[in-house]
Write a protein that holds these residues in place. Structure first.
Motif, PDB file in Angstrom:
ATOM      1  N   LYS A   1      32.125  57.715  31.489  1.00  0.00           N
ATOM      2  CA  LYS A   1      31.089  57.438  32.151  1.00  0.00           C
ATOM      3  C   LYS A   1      30.579  56.046  32.314  1.00  0.00           C
ATOM      4  O   LYS A   1      30.314  55.449  33.163  1.00  0.00           O
ATOM      5  N   GLU A   2      30.843  55.736  30.947  1.00  0.00           N
ATOM      6  CA  GLU A   2      30.803  54.078  30.859  1.00  0.00           C
ATOM      7  C   GLU A   2      31.806  53.203  31.422  1.00  0.00           C
ATOM      8  O   GLU A   2      31.522  52.188  32.144  1.00  0.00           O
TER       9      GLU A   2
ATOM     10  N   HIS B   1      23.902  65.703  40.011  1.00  0.00           N
ATOM     11  CA  HIS B   1      23.940  64.329  39.939  1.00  0.00           C
ATOM     12  C   HIS B   1      25.553  64.036  40.113  1.00  0.00           C
ATOM     13  O   HIS B   1      25.810  63.117  40.865  1.00  0.00           O
TER      14      HIS B   1
ATOM     15  N   THR C   1      22.736  57.418  35.539  1.00  0.00           N
ATOM     16  CA  THR C   1      21.715  57.344  34.587  1.00  0.00           C
ATOM     17  C   THR C   1      20.964  58.746  34.357  1.00  0.00           C
ATOM     18  O   THR C   1      20.655  59.241  33.401  1.00  0.00           O
ATOM     19  N   ALA C   2      20.518  59.272  35.616  1.00  0.00           N
ATOM     20  CA  ALA C   2      20.004  60.419  35.391  1.00  0.00           C
ATOM     21  C   ALA C   2      20.573  61.729  34.805  1.00  0.00           C
ATOM     22  O   ALA C   2      20.046  62.599  34.470  1.00  0.00           O
ATOM     23  N   ASP C   3      21.904  61.641  35.096  1.00  0.00           N
ATOM     24  CA  ASP C   3      22.682  62.922  34.473  1.00  0.00           C
ATOM     25  C   ASP C   3      23.021  62.630  33.113  1.00  0.00           C
ATOM     26  O   ASP C   3      23.778  61.796  32.532  1.00  0.00           O
ATOM     27  N   ASN C   4      22.083  63.320  32.330  1.00  0.00           N
ATOM     28  CA  ASN C   4      22.276  63.288  30.752  1.00  0.00           C
ATOM     29  C   ASN C   4      23.133  64.416  30.178  1.00  0.00           C
ATOM     30  O   ASN C   4      22.958  64.705  29.028  1.00  0.00           O
ATOM     31  N   ILE C   5      23.846  65.172  31.013  1.00  0.00           N
ATOM     32  CA  ILE C   5      24.646  66.368  30.540  1.00  0.00           C
ATOM     33  C   ILE C   5      25.914  65.515  29.920  1.00  0.00           C
ATOM     34  O   ILE C   5      26.446  64.814  30.493  1.00  0.00           O
ATOM     35  N   THR C   6      26.181  65.867  28.610  1.00  0.00           N
ATOM     36  CA  THR C   6      27.661  65.610  27.996  1.00  0.00           C
ATOM     37  C   THR C   6      28.662  66.909  28.350  1.00  0.00           C
ATOM     38  O   THR C   6      28.356  67.808  27.661  1.00  0.00           O
TER      39      THR C   6
ATOM     40  N   ASP D   1      25.297  70.721  39.071  1.00  0.00           N
ATOM     41  CA  ASP D   1      24.949  69.531  38.550  1.00  0.00           C
ATOM     42  C   ASP D   1      24.854  68.803  40.055  1.00  0.00           C
ATOM     43  O   ASP D   1      25.838  68.197  40.410  1.00  0.00           O
TER      44      ASP D   1
ATOM     45  N   SER E   1      31.199  60.532  27.756  1.00  0.00           N
ATOM     46  CA  SER E   1      30.275  59.169  27.508  1.00  0.00           C
ATOM     47  C   SER E   1      31.278  57.793  27.717  1.00  0.00           C
ATOM     48  O   SER E   1      30.656  57.223  28.660  1.00  0.00           O
TER      49      SER E   1
END
Length: 150
Positions: free
Chosen positions: A127-128, A89, A44-49, A87, A124
């Protein structure tokens, strides 16, 4: 009569004092739910795509395939961690996923199930899929190992 009441109070007091010791003696590494919660927090904290295509399971509800899926997730996380070495995370998720395979023998890759299919997708979706698998693992009671004091 008072003797029985006094004895009951003493026993209750002893029991309530011994319970925190049992809880305190359980290492977080022995509890898969704590590791799963940490993975979810880091994801959740990792918002890098990340750019590129990533292998992900087509059907994350196929428990017999989790060993194979975990193997793929760990491999991909290692690649991302190596490529983007700053990174924290992804590094943490990678380490926690490896830890999960030690805690939960169910996650070790066994003979591949015939329906363990993957597809390539963006990060994404990868990750899901990872979060979906981790949430399922978190609910498993068969992974939990609790040490006893005795």
């Amino acid at each position: 009569m008072y003797l029985y009441l006094l004895l009951a109070c003493v026993l209750w007091g002893l029991e309530s004092h011994s319970t925190p010791m049992k809880i305190a003696s359980v290492s977080p590494q022995d509890n898969h739910t704590a590791v799963c919660a940490e993975i979810q927090k880091e994801l959740t904290a990792d918002n890098i795509t990340y750019n590129g295509s990533f292998k992900r399971p087509q059907n994350t509800s196929e428990e017999l395939c989790y060993g194979k899926f975990i193997e793929g997730f760990i491999s991909t996380l290692n690649e991302i961690s190596t490529k983007y070495n700053n990174d924290c995370h992804i590094k943490k998720v990678y380490k926690d996923m490896k830890e999960l395979t030690k805690i939960c023998p169910k996650l070790n890759s066994t003979e591949p199930h015939k329906n363990c299919t993957t597809e390539t997708s963006n990060f994404s979706k990868f990750k899901e899929a990872l979060q979906s698998v981790v949430i399922s693992i978190e609910g498993w009671k068969s992974c939990k190992r609790i040490k006893s004091i005795l």
